[in-house]
Scaffold this active site. Structure first.
Site, mmCIF file in Angstrom:
data_model
loop_
_atom_site.group_PDB
_atom_site.id
_atom_site.type_symbol
_atom_site.label_atom_id
_atom_site.label_comp_id
_atom_site.label_asym_id
_atom_site.label_seq_id
_atom_site.Cartn_x
_atom_site.Cartn_y
_atom_site.Cartn_z
ATOM 1 N N CYS A 1 -14.846 -3.118 71.564
ATOM 2 C CA CYS A 1 -13.832 -4.002 72.155
ATOM 3 C C CYS A 1 -12.621 -4.215 71.258
ATOM 4 O O CYS A 1 -11.511 -3.791 71.575
ATOM 5 C CB CYS A 1 -14.455 -5.362 72.486
ATOM 6 S SG CYS A 1 -15.609 -5.329 73.871
ATOM 7 N N ILE A 2 -12.826 -4.889 70.137
ATOM 8 C CA ILE A 2 -11.694 -5.410 69.369
ATOM 9 C C ILE A 2 -10.788 -4.310 68.796
ATOM 10 O O ILE A 2 -9.567 -4.479 68.784
ATOM 11 C CB ILE A 2 -12.193 -6.339 68.238
ATOM 12 C CG1 ILE A 2 -13.069 -7.438 68.832
ATOM 13 C CG2 ILE A 2 -11.018 -6.982 67.517
ATOM 14 C CD1 ILE A 2 -13.667 -8.363 67.810
#
Length: 412
Positions: A243-244
């Site tokens: 994700c990040i």
């Protein structure tokens, strides 16, 4: 499993036949789902698995949870979403609800999915229904489970919105309806941009405070005692996970369409991407000053290949970049990770495939000149590592947090 336990009959689909074989044998390949839970739902005839696309026509609801990576030029790669929709078209029927859960830029559900699905001749919002509900998971966090994490939901039109809310409302405890699929897509990006930017901030502060002789970890531990107006984020060797490191760039890419720069997000990406090289430079400097040895003539052990502690997940792990940088500089590199026995094939680091985790016994690790603590797994014997490895570069403050001090431990 959450949908199955809520009473739905669930069909799990994957293109990888090995996953289907494992499920049929009662073996879960997902750490958060124990074999016993999987077997219980299968025995209750509520969960089945298949790799046959044509069976998607049996389902009233289809939740798409495919990867949304970046290309080498850091642009969105929606090929998995597009290909999945093209397969769904073959069996799409009236009344089906199609929900995207993959993280993506605002507009994907309407601009990418809907046109593909409408090539079936069916009309979205009339014959079939579209929704978006981003996945919210925190691997390794036992305080939350899928059913207790509030679920943001949205539909393409009023009917779709009602259907998405009804479905997820029967599966999880709390649904959070928003006005449009674009808004729901933006919610997920905002959550991950928030984390990426704040992690970049503390990574930059770490560099500044190091020059000043100030310990960033001591600063954070003191700052977080403030009961309002502050939320602790922690530095590290880089960003990992699915994700990040990726999601913020979906927003920066889409924002160009509106001629709107995203300088803050892009700067955060630059800072976080640079952290593995900083760690390697710190290691080289410490080897030279403390052991009088060049990095190119040293044996280096990377402790932890996973992107976060206590999980078997290496997606976008900074440890892979650390290993690559060390090899480029001529070091003899190995790794130890109790969760990852062998480096699998990855999109960016295929050349590292097949390397195996080495033993972390004292007689083995004492043969290394230095170690980089990249992932602070609880299973590590930190006392033994501090005692038997001449030099340890700790990127997670793991030794100090356990009260372990030694001349050979360097924070980075």
């Amino acid at each position: 499993m959450t949908a199955s336990r809520a009473g739905f009959t669930v069909l799990g689909f994957d293109v990888d036949p090995d996953k289907i074989t494992a499920i049929d044998a009662g073996r879960s390949y997902i750490d958060a789902v124990p074999d016993a839970v999987l077997s219980s739902e299968r025995q209750a005839q509520r969960f089945f698995a298949t790799s046959q696309f044509e069976r998607l026509g049996e389902c009233d609801v289809i939740a798409i949870c495919v990867p949304t990576p970046l290309t080498r030029h850091r642009e969105p790669d929606l090929s998995f979403v597009s290909n999945t929709c093209q397969q769904i078209v073959r069996t799409l029927r009236r009344g089906q609800l199609i929900v995207l859960e993959s993280t993506t830029y605002p507009g994907t559900t309407e601009e990418v999915m809907k046109p593909i699905l409408e090539t079936s001749g069916l009309v979205g919002g009339q014959d079939f229904f579209l929704g978006y509900s981003p996945e919210r998971e925190d691997p390794g966090n036992r305080d939350f489970e899928t059913s207790t994490i509030p679920k943001v939901v949205a539909g393409d039109g009023e009917a779709a919105s009602a259907l998405v809310s009804a479905f997820y409302g029967a599966v999880v405890k709390t649904v959070v309806p928003v006005s449009s699929t674009r808004t729901a897509e933006a919610v997920k990006l905002t959550e991950n941009v928030f984390r990426a930017v704040n992690i970049a901030l503390v990574n930059e502060l770490k560099l500044v405070y190091e020059r000043m002789g100030i310990d960033i970890w001591e600063v954070i531990n003191a700052a977080k005692t403030k009961p309002f107006g502050y939320m602790p984020f922690y530095p590290g060797p880089g960003l990992g996970g699915h994700c990040i490191p990726i999601d913020p760039f979906y927003l920066t890419w889409k924002s160009r369409e509106y001629d709107q720069p995203t300088r803050f997000i892009e700067l955060a990406g630059e800072i976080n991407t640079a952290m593995p090289r900083y760690v390697v430079d710190r290691l080289a400097e410490a080897l030279d000053r403390r052991l009088g040895k060049a990095l190119s003539r040293s044996r280096i052990l990377i402790l932890g290949l996973a992107y976060k502690k206590n999980v078997p997940d290496i997606r976008e792990s900074p440890s892979l970049r650390l290993m690559e940088l060390l090899l480029e500089r001529g070091a003899d590199v190995a790794y130890h990770d109790p969760f990852i026995a062998e480096v699998p094939r990855t999109r960016e680091y295929g050349h590292l495939k097949g390397r195996r985790s080495v033993s972390c016994q004292p007689d083995e690790i004492s043969g290394f000149d230095a170690a980089i603590l990249a992932t602070d797994h609880d299973a590590f014997d930190y006392q033994a590592i501090a005692r038997h490895v001449p030099l340890v570069v700790d990127t997670r403050n793991a030794f100090a947090a356990r009260g372990i001090t030694a001349d050979g431990i360097v924070k980075a």
